[in-house]
Design a protein around this motif. Sequence first.
Motif, PDB file in Angstrom:
ATOM      1  N   ILE A  55       0.934  -1.129   0.099  1.00 23.81           N
ATOM      2  CA  ILE A  55       0.042   0.036   0.044  1.00 23.81           C
ATOM      3  C   ILE A  55       0.997   1.048   0.115  1.00 23.81           C
ATOM      4  O   ILE A  55       1.874   1.346   0.861  1.00 23.81           O
ATOM      5  CB  ILE A  55      -0.864  -0.011   1.300  1.00 23.81           C
ATOM      6  N   GLY A  56       0.638   1.927  -0.861  1.00 22.62           N
ATOM      7  CA  GLY A  56       1.461   3.379  -0.822  1.00 22.62           C
ATOM      8  C   GLY A  56       2.550   3.271  -2.218  1.00 22.62           C
ATOM      9  O   GLY A  56       3.101   4.529  -2.268  1.00 22.62           O
ATOM     10  N   ALA A  57       2.969   2.134  -2.235  1.00 22.53           N
ATOM     11  CA  ALA A  57       4.190   1.991  -3.300  1.00 22.53           C
ATOM     12  C   ALA A  57       3.519   2.266  -4.883  1.00 22.53           C
ATOM     13  O   ALA A  57       2.434   2.357  -5.137  1.00 22.53           O
ATOM     14  CB  ALA A  57       4.496   0.585  -3.262  1.00 22.53           C
ATOM     15  N   SER A  58       4.718   2.555  -5.592  1.00 21.93           N
ATOM     16  CA  SER A  58       4.246   2.519  -6.999  1.00 21.93           C
ATOM     17  C   SER A  58       5.100   1.802  -7.921  1.00 21.93           C
ATOM     18  O   SER A  58       6.475   1.901  -7.923  1.00 21.93           O
ATOM     19  CB  SER A  58       4.315   4.200  -7.365  1.00 21.93           C
ATOM     20  N   PRO A  59       4.950   0.685  -8.485  1.00 24.70           N
ATOM     21  CA  PRO A  59       3.433   0.024  -8.552  1.00 24.70           C
ATOM     22  C   PRO A  59       3.065  -0.429  -7.226  1.00 24.70           C
ATOM     23  O   PRO A  59       4.031  -1.039  -6.669  1.00 24.70           O
ATOM     24  CB  PRO A  59       3.639  -0.654  -9.598  1.00 24.70           C
TER      25      PRO A  59
END
Length: 415
Positions: A55-59
């Motif tokens: 959660i919150g990472a990209s991707p």
Amino acid sequence: MAEADWTWMIYLATHNNAAEVGEESVARMRQAALNERVRVLVQQATPERTVRRVIGASPELAADLGQIDSGAPDALLDFVGWAAAAAPARRYALVLWSHGSGWAPKEIERLAQGAPASVPLTAAELQQRGAADTAGQVFFSSALRELIAKPTPADRAIAFDDGSGHSLDTVELGRVVGRAARALGRPLDLVGMNACQMSNAEVAYQLRGNAEVYVASAEDMPVYGWPYEDILSRLAAQPAMDAAAVGRLAVERYCAHFRENPLPWGQDGLPDGVTLTALRLDGIPALAGAVSDLAAALRAGIDDMAGAVWAAQRATHAFKFQLYDLAGFCRALPSAQGATADAAHAAGRVLAALSDADLLLASAHVGAAYDAVGGLTTYMLPPGEGALSPYYAATAYAQHTGWGEFLAAYHAALG
């Protein structure tokens, strides 16, 4: 990657009709004001696939595992290993999310094919077990597989109706959390249940030594579940909080959410409100010791005291799975006609243990129906409602407290 203060590992076993509300819960996790000091990793199962997310990472999407059995203990352990490696932290929380741990008929049919009985389950029985029986609401597929492998419909009816599924789930949960703690090299800091009816003495005792804090509900949990955006944002703002503080935070914010956003309690399948309890598991052996003394006192005088026990049980708040509020029973017992002085004294010791700060971190509720409950339940099948669970004796709590032996003597005394 720098070590975080907290890594939350949230395991959504929504391989059922809870897939959509599971997605909504993950969306609320995304709303949390996270930072590098608080990491949230998710494994989410749906009927179509199982994915891992940071959660919150990209991707955000870290892996697509395809179709796996999220009720398999090894699937949960593999997730814990991955999360700990991907986001090392000083403290770890494991939250198990399931819609009442419910199973749809299709899933039961799949499991039944791998656990054939001498009299196979019919389509009608599969439908009943999936939709009507509370014992079908188990978290681990291994527990459900054992229930549906009973040889005849009558055997299966007893197994499903007497709380056996809950007993089996309790034992399996203890095994899995123990294995997870060994894999981490230390106990989990917090284990939370975003699932129904899991705040009971049997589960808490099964987890002792492998988790520091346990957070769960004695009542059914609305599909909204925990207010993750609120809890996680507050934790990220104060990431140095220890497990006890986070347990208290979860209880406070969960109940605050439902006070501020009330539902039509008691209608449309909803419970009369909500409950949540946080326990410090270092204190659970002391409670078990007090319960052991109570069980012994009750067994010693059960022929003359069975009526008093039944009166106290009737006066106690009952939940599903034949679970009763333990504090309520111990408060009612001393005033029941025929209760012995020894039993009354032992009940008082249980009440003292239940309220001791070494065990009870926080317990709160929304709804007047729970004003008298203590937040921790225990198995107590009412007389005349079938046989005692054949699996209950497998729980560590039953083995170490003699509670199952008391229940057997109690049922025998009332004939």
